[in-house]
Design an enzyme around this catalytic site. Structure first.
Site, PDB file in Angstrom:
ATOM      1  N   ASP A 109      -2.781   5.766   0.860  1.00 49.05           N
ATOM      2  CA  ASP A 109      -3.392   4.441   1.033  1.00 49.05           C
ATOM      3  C   ASP A 109      -4.813   4.612   1.549  1.00 49.05           C
ATOM      4  O   ASP A 109      -5.167   5.666   2.065  1.00 49.05           O
ATOM      5  CB  ASP A 109      -2.629   3.627   2.076  1.00 49.05           C
ATOM      6  CG  ASP A 109      -1.270   3.168   1.570  1.00 49.05           C
ATOM      7  OD1 ASP A 109      -1.003   3.293   0.369  1.00 49.05           O
ATOM      8  OD2 ASP A 109      -0.490   2.691   2.408  1.00 49.05           O
ATOM      9  N   ARG A 159      -5.177   4.528  -7.588  1.00 46.61           N
ATOM     10  CA  ARG A 159      -4.629   3.174  -7.575  1.00 46.61           C
ATOM     11  C   ARG A 159      -5.735   2.253  -7.075  1.00 46.61           C
ATOM     12  O   ARG A 159      -6.165   2.360  -5.933  1.00 46.61           O
ATOM     13  CB  ARG A 159      -3.437   3.120  -6.623  1.00 46.61           C
ATOM     14  CG  ARG A 159      -2.824   1.739  -6.502  1.00 46.61           C
ATOM     15  CD  ARG A 159      -1.619   1.760  -5.567  1.00 46.61           C
ATOM     16  NE  ARG A 159      -2.017   1.950  -4.195  1.00 46.61           N
ATOM     17  CZ  ARG A 159      -1.252   2.486  -3.254  1.00 46.61           C
ATOM     18  NH1 ARG A 159      -0.058   2.912  -3.525  1.00 46.61           N
ATOM     19  NH2 ARG A 159      -1.689   2.595  -2.009  1.00 46.61           N
TER      20      ARG A 159
END
Ligand code: FDA
Length: 286
Positions: A109, A159
């Site tokens: 992340d 992502r």
């Protein structure tokens, strides 16, 4: 408080890994794969950071035991980025190596902008040792086009998300329209690289369905196969649409969070859509 827990349930099936994987099981049966993340950030000592690393090893084991199409996603400050960068690199490398040995993959992340340089540094060191690790990038950051180019050169899987933190305008676009436009440009670049065979897997982490439709059309015109790109959405958000997308042949993954440290994460979900505050109020009343 019980009412807050009830409200949080909408976005989180439970506080432990078992609850997250129990929620992943019926999704897998309908063709939706998953990503799981243990909530938590900014640990302040080595013991905590090592416990987080060991927890994710157990996640990979448990996912394999249950035979689920589930990948873990980690925050580097949860893996000790603030404590000892060397430890954080070693832990991410260990997780990527373990993921490789069990046929899985680890997502990283991305957090507040002041962590981006350190995150990229740790990611690059882990990526040099294994390709079973991918990174999230935030479209709202002015620097992201340059970061994307350098990561595409590594062939890294990425992502793309819009970005969830409050950032100064010098660092991030303050206007949502600019963020949306930046997202489209970056998405185009990722799809092009995938079509040219130079990038890794392009993943689009968004609930913006109009955007997803444009990405789908573009992927089609570039002749990317359905497994050549993915859409990731959060558990509890646009659930019906996630199923509809999967049924229509899009590779969809649902990111399921779990853990007891849900407060800062939940506040970010409320900030993304102030209407969500009504769920809290309704849970309080009920
Ligand atoms: P946008 O905000 O334009 O929303 C589009 C539509 O989706 C809205 O109109 C609304 O209907 C719906 N929606 C969006 N958010 C909602 C919510 N919370 N509740 C209910 N409906 C909602 N960020 C980050 O900084 N670092 C990270 O590592 C990640 N990781 C990540 C992984 C995945 C899989 C996703 C989907 C998102 C993230 N994010 C993130 C969060 C991301 O940056 C962003 O804040 C949210 O995805 C919301 O933006 P959208 O792209 O969905 O678009």
């Amino acid at each position: 408080r019980a009412f807050a827990r009830r409200a949080v349930r909408r976005f989180m099936p439970g506080e432990d890994l078992g609850a997250a994987l129990d929620a992943a099981t019926p999704l897998a049966a309908t063709g939706i794969r998953t990503v799981v993340t243990a909530l938590g950030e900014r640990v302040t000592n080595r013991a905590e950071a090592e416990a987080v690393r060991d927890h994710y090893v157990r996640v990979l084991d448990e996912v394999r035991r249950r035979g689920l199409p589930t990948q873990p996603s980690v925050k580097l400050t949860h893996l000790g980025l603030d404590v000892d960068r060397g430890l954080c690199v070693a832990s991410l490398r260990a997780l990527a190596a373990y993921a490789e040995s069990v046929g899985s993959f680890v997502w990283v992340d991305i957090e507040e902008s002041h962590y981006v340089d350190a995150t990229l540094d740790v990611f690059r060191q882990a990526r040099a040792a294994s390709d079973r690790v991918g990174l999230c990038l935030q479209a709202y950051l002015r620097r992201t086009p340059d970061d994307l180019e350098s990561l595409l050169a590594l062939g890294a899987s990425m992502r793309l998300v819009k970005g969830a933190y409050r950032e100064p305008p010098s660092v991030a676009f303050p206007d949502k329209r600019d963020v949306d436009a930046a997202y489209e440009r970056l998405a185009e670049r990722m799809l092009q690289a995938a079509a040219d065979g130079t990038g890794g897997l392009p993943v689009f982490g968004t609930h913006d369905l109009a955007l997803v439709e444009r990405i789908r059309l573009r992927a089609g015109s570039l002749r990317l196969p359905p497994q050549g790109w993915e859409v990731h959405m959060l558990y509890g958000i646009r659930t019906a649409e996630q199923h509809a997308l999967a049924r229509s042949g899009v590779s969809v993954r649902t990111l399921i969070s779990y853990g007891t440290h849900w407060f800062p994460w939940y506040v970010r979900r409320l900030a993304e859509r102030p209407a969500n505050v009504w769920f809290v109020v309704r849970s309080l009343v009920s």
